[in-house]
Structures are given as structure tokens and as C-alpha cells.
Design an enzyme around this catalytic site. Structure first.
Site, mmCIF file in Angstrom:
data_model
loop_
_atom_site.group_PDB
_atom_site.id
_atom_site.type_symbol
_atom_site.label_atom_id
_atom_site.label_comp_id
_atom_site.label_asym_id
_atom_site.label_seq_id
_atom_site.Cartn_x
_atom_site.Cartn_y
_atom_site.Cartn_z
ATOM 1 N N CYS A 111 -56.868 15.882 23.994
ATOM 2 C CA CYS A 111 -57.319 17.256 24.539
ATOM 3 C C CYS A 111 -56.774 18.455 23.998
ATOM 4 C CB CYS A 111 -55.662 17.530 25.157
ATOM 5 S SG CYS A 111 -54.801 15.506 26.063
ATOM 6 N N HIS A 249 -54.394 24.201 27.765
ATOM 7 C CA HIS A 249 -54.806 22.964 28.317
ATOM 8 C C HIS A 249 -53.858 23.453 29.214
ATOM 9 C CE1 HIS A 249 -54.684 18.860 28.584
ATOM 10 N NE2 HIS A 249 -53.832 18.749 28.071
ATOM 11 N N ASN A 279 -54.576 16.965 34.475
ATOM 12 C CA ASN A 279 -54.721 16.868 33.321
ATOM 13 C C ASN A 279 -55.882 16.229 32.500
ATOM 14 O OD1 ASN A 279 -54.774 17.052 29.937
ATOM 15 N ND2 ASN A 279 -52.888 15.947 29.929
HETATM 16 O O1 UT7 Z 1 -52.878 16.116 26.997
HETATM 17 C C1 UT7 Z 1 -52.430 15.898 26.717
HETATM 18 C C2 UT7 Z 1 -50.462 15.881 26.616
HETATM 19 N N1 UT7 Z 1 -49.573 14.871 27.560
HETATM 20 C C3 UT7 Z 1 -48.948 15.695 28.050
HETATM 21 O O2 UT7 Z 1 -48.305 17.279 27.366
HETATM 22 C C4 UT7 Z 1 -47.408 15.521 28.308
HETATM 23 C C5 UT7 Z 1 -45.931 15.991 28.099
HETATM 24 N N2 UT7 Z 1 -44.966 15.114 28.508
HETATM 25 C C6 UT7 Z 1 -45.086 15.140 30.194
HETATM 26 O O3 UT7 Z 1 -45.036 15.960 31.087
HETATM 27 C C7 UT7 Z 1 -43.845 14.698 31.042
HETATM 28 O O4 UT7 Z 1 -42.875 13.944 29.238
HETATM 29 C C8 UT7 Z 1 -43.887 13.854 31.548
HETATM 30 C C9 UT7 Z 1 -44.469 14.303 33.267
HETATM 31 C C10 UT7 Z 1 -45.315 13.097 31.844
HETATM 32 C C11 UT7 Z 1 -42.809 12.983 32.466
HETATM 33 O O5 UT7 Z 1 -41.986 13.820 32.482
HETATM 34 P P1 UT7 Z 1 -40.059 13.235 32.271
HETATM 35 O O6 UT7 Z 1 -39.531 14.353 33.220
HETATM 36 O O7 UT7 Z 1 -39.777 13.569 30.738
HETATM 37 O O8 UT7 Z 1 -39.723 12.143 33.102
HETATM 38 P P2 UT7 Z 1 -39.309 10.925 32.081
HETATM 39 O O9 UT7 Z 1 -40.507 10.087 31.443
HETATM 40 O O10 UT7 Z 1 -38.377 11.044 31.361
HETATM 41 O O11 UT7 Z 1 -38.930 9.810 33.513
HETATM 42 C C12 UT7 Z 1 -37.689 10.567 34.155
HETATM 43 C C13 UT7 Z 1 -37.571 9.561 35.981
HETATM 44 C C14 UT7 Z 1 -37.783 7.907 35.001
HETATM 45 O O12 UT7 Z 1 -36.623 7.424 35.765
HETATM 46 P P3 UT7 Z 1 -35.186 6.672 35.148
HETATM 47 O O13 UT7 Z 1 -35.042 6.884 34.092
HETATM 48 O O14 UT7 Z 1 -34.240 8.402 35.187
HETATM 49 O O15 UT7 Z 1 -34.412 5.708 36.318
HETATM 50 C C15 UT7 Z 1 -38.687 7.555 35.477
HETATM 51 O O16 UT7 Z 1 -38.865 6.194 35.195
HETATM 52 O O17 UT7 Z 1 -38.296 9.313 36.044
HETATM 53 C C16 UT7 Z 1 -39.112 7.778 36.552
HETATM 54 N N3 UT7 Z 1 -40.346 7.588 36.367
HETATM 55 C C17 UT7 Z 1 -41.054 7.702 37.620
HETATM 56 N N4 UT7 Z 1 -40.781 8.058 39.088
HETATM 57 C C18 UT7 Z 1 -41.421 8.645 40.089
HETATM 58 C C19 UT7 Z 1 -41.900 8.444 35.698
HETATM 59 N N5 UT7 Z 1 -42.700 8.052 36.495
HETATM 60 C C20 UT7 Z 1 -42.390 8.483 37.924
HETATM 61 C C21 UT7 Z 1 -43.194 8.644 38.879
HETATM 62 N N6 UT7 Z 1 -42.819 8.615 39.488
HETATM 63 N N7 UT7 Z 1 -44.377 8.692 38.496
#
Ligand code: UT7
Length: 322
Positions: A111, A249, A279
Site C-alpha cells: 500500500c 492511504h 482500499n
Molecule cells: O491497506 C493495508 C492496511 N490495512 C488496514 O489498515 C486494515 C486495518 N484494520 C482494519 O481496518 C480493521 O481491523 C478491520 C476493518 C479489518 C476489522 O475491524 P475490527 O473492528 O478489527 O473487527 P474484528 O476483526 O475484530 O471483527 C469483529 C467481528 C468478528 O465477530 P465476533 O468474533 O466478534 O463475533 C468478525 O467475525 O466482526 C466479524 N466480521 C464481520 N461481520 C460482518 C468480520 N468481518 C465481517 C464482515 N461482516 N465483513
């Protein structure tokens, strides 16, 4: 002599896929995606290719710069999703646009790829090796997504952005730069799967999909980016309040909000494209810059801070005077 961006261009695939569209094919919702990330839709390729979108973005950037393809003597594409292992995307773009006098090559800094390309171009232009560079960030990320992994595939989109950079006298141009990498933490955002099947060894075939530990990448971004920006702004002899826009980014709106808070800057100085693009890795920064340019947001003398961050891990920031 400064490396100055004199034209920008971008190209997105025709097909728009909304969060609701994704909710029809996987267990997700517009509510989850938009509240956690700020993303509402993204463009995904059907017929388009990384090189094809790059060539179109390049043509638009050259037109906006008033520069012909023959004038380009350096052509760099930041990408992790070129159409082929070889020839490089940059060489394909060279052929498509007729940049017959350019030396062309790709770089992979995920990225941060466009920002690395900008810094490489700056080094060549500063030393007088080349005069006019065409730099791009271009991705077809949809082909390296695991469409069964909802935590990652909903975040990314496809597209290409370009800028023409020229060595010019005057105060406008690149004022300062910071870039870095941390290979030790590379596993938190990886796309593996190059198995070996030479006559001596056969490694298990792995699928070549992006795997991301979102929370670890998030923590990295909200720490490394403000630090890198502060360092770069200081190196430019400026204060944070002197910066008119922070063109970062586009990974997650919460990352942009956190960086704004850490720098004590209002969020309106952080333009966004992630709501309609998602992204797009290396293409995020040049597409955003092109959108800002075409909306007339960039005026001569303005100070713009740019920053890219992601896989590698890699990060890079720049402060430019427009
Ligand atoms: O370009 C490279 C740089 N990349 C980044 O900067 C990405 C940085 N990270 C992020 O933006 C965030 O960590 C994410 C958007 C990827 C994830 O957000 P989060 O608040 O950290 O969510 P999480 O991974 O902790 O997931 C929370 C919940 C989980 O369910 P439980 O375990 O709490 O029941 C996931 O299974 O959300 C669930 N989940 C979803 N639910 C609906 C994960 N993806 C989805 C989805 N739809 N697409």
C-alpha cells in the site's frame, strides 16, 4: 531543483459493487462494513486489467500535465497485483502509451507502493539522471482476495492512479520524505503461495490469497503513520498546522480519524475516497490526489502531506508544496 507533480490521472473499473451487493453473496451487511470502515462501495474489474487501467490513468495524467509520452524518461508502477510476473506492469504500460524513451520497472511496497515510487523518482530527478517521471499505483486486488474470507475481501477494490513528476526550479515540489519498512512483522499482512516444483523439491501448492490480521495492521497504522508524518513535516521545516491537506492511504476511516486526533488536526483536512473506492493498496494515494486535483482543491503554494502504509510492513510519507 525540486520533483514536482505537474499532472494527475486515475482510472476505476466500470462495475460498482455496493455493500448490499456483497451482503447477497456472503454473511455481511452494509451496517457492519460502513460503520467499521467507512466503505460503502468499491469498483471491481470484469474485463479491465492492471496494465489497462494503468495506461488509461497514465494518459489522463499526461494530458493534465501537458506532457507527451515521448517526454517520459522514467516510468515506475507500484503494484502487488500486476497481470503477469513478467513483463512488468510498467513495461506493459510503456508499450500501451508509447513511452518509447522511458526506462520502466515495477516496485512492490504494497500500500506504500506509490509513495515509494515517488521517492525513487525524486532521487533520480534530484540527481539529474532523468527529468520527467510517470509514477503509478495500480491494483487488481480482487484477483488475490479470498472471497470466502469476509473479514478481508469486503475491504478492497481495484483501480489505478498516476502522476507526472518533473524536475523543476522553484519552491513547489517535494519538500521532505520519510520511508521505512519492518519485515519482522510482515506476516500480519501477507499474500503467499508461490510453491516450488523444481526437479529437486515439491512444496505443497498454496492458494495465493491475501491474509490480514486486521487488528495488528490497524495498531501499526495508527502508530507508524502519525510518527512518520510528524517527522516529515518537521524535516520540511513546517508545523502540523501549516499542512492544508493530509492525503493518506485509504484503508479505514477510523485510521484516518485516529491519525487526525493524534496530530490534533480537524478531520476536514483528511479528504476521503474510501467510501466509493474501498482500499486499493498502492493506487489509493494517487487516486485520491487526482480526485482532489480535479475538484480544484489543490492551489499553488498549498502544503500537502501524503502517506502510504501497509504490507511488508512498509510506510512512507511526503510533504509537497503544490
Ligand atoms: O491497506 C493495508 C492496511 N490495512 C488496514 O489498515 C486494515 C486495518 N484494520 C482494519 O481496518 C480493521 O481491523 C478491520 C476493518 C479489518 C476489522 O475491524 P475490527 O473492528 O478489527 O473487527 P474484528 O476483526 O475484530 O471483527 C469483529 C467481528 C468478528 O465477530 P465476533 O468474533 O466478534 O463475533 C468478525 O467475525 O466482526 C466479524 N466480521 C464481520 N461481520 C460482518 C468480520 N468481518 C465481517 C464482515 N461482516 N465483513
Amino acid at each position: 531543483m525540486r520533483a514536482r507533480i505537474i499532472g494527475t490521472g486515475s482510472c476505476l473499473p466500470e462495475t460498482v459493487v455496493t455493500n448490499d451487493d456483497l451482503a447477497k453473496i456472503m454473511d455481511t451487511s452494509d451496517e457492519w462494513i460502513s460503520s467499521r470502515t467507512g466503505i460503502r462501495e468499491r469498483h471491481l474489474v470484469k474485463e479491465e486489467t492492471t496494465a489497462g487501467m494503468s495506461a488509461e490513468a497514465a494518459r489522463r495524467a499526461m494530458e493534465s500535465a501537458g506532457v507527451s509520452a515521448e517526454e517520459i524518461d522514467l516510468l515506475i508502477v507500484g503494484t502487488l497485483s500486476a497481470d503477469h510476473v513478467t513483463p512488468s506492469c510498467a513495461c506493459e504500460v510503456q508499450a500501451r502509451i508509447g513511452a518509447v524513451n522511458a526506462v520502466a520497472f515495477d516496485i512492490n511496497a504494497a500500500c506504500a507502493g506509490f509513495m515509494f515510487a515517488l521517492n525513487i523518482a525524486n532521487a533520480y530527478l534530484q540527481t539529474g539522471v532523468y527529468r520527467t517521471a510517470l509514477i503509478l499505483g495500480a491494483e487488481t486486488l480482487s484477483k488475490i482476495m479470498d472471497w470466502n474470507d469476509r473479514s478481508t475481501c469486503v475491504l478492497f477494490g481495484d483501480g489505478a492512479g498516476a502522476a507526472v513528476v518533473r524536475a523543476e526550479e522553484g519552491t513547489a515540489g517535494l519538500l521532505a520524505f520519510d520511508q521505512g519498512s519492518d519485515g519482522v512483522k510482515g506476516g500480519v499482512l501477507a499474500c503467499r503461495g508461490r510453491s516450488n516444483n523444481n526437479p529437486l523439491v515439491e512444496t505443497p501448492k498454496e492458494l495465493s490469497y491475501v491474509h490480514m490480521d486486521g487488528q495488528e495492521v490497524y495498531k501499526f497504522a495508527v502508530t507508524a503513520v502519525p510518527h512518520s508524518l510528524q517527522k516529515t513535516i518537521q524535516a520540511a521545516g513546517l508545523a502540523v498546522e501549516d499542512i492544508d491537506y493530509f492525503a493518506l492511504h485509504q484503508a479505514n476511516i477510523r485510521i484516518l480519524q485516529s491519525v487526525a486526533k493524534r496530530l490534533r488536526v480537524t478531520e476536514d483536512k483528511f479528504p476521503i475516497s474510501l467510501d466509493h473506492c474501498g482500499n486499493i493498496s498502492a493506487a489509493s494515494v494517487p487516486i485520491l490526489l487526482d480526485e482532489m486535483n480535479r475538484k480544484g482543491m489543490l492551489k499553488p503554494g498549498m502544503k500537502i502531506a501524503l502517506s502510504g502504509f501497509g504490507g511488508g510492513l512498509t510506510w512512507a510519507s511526503a510533504v509537497i508544496e503544490w
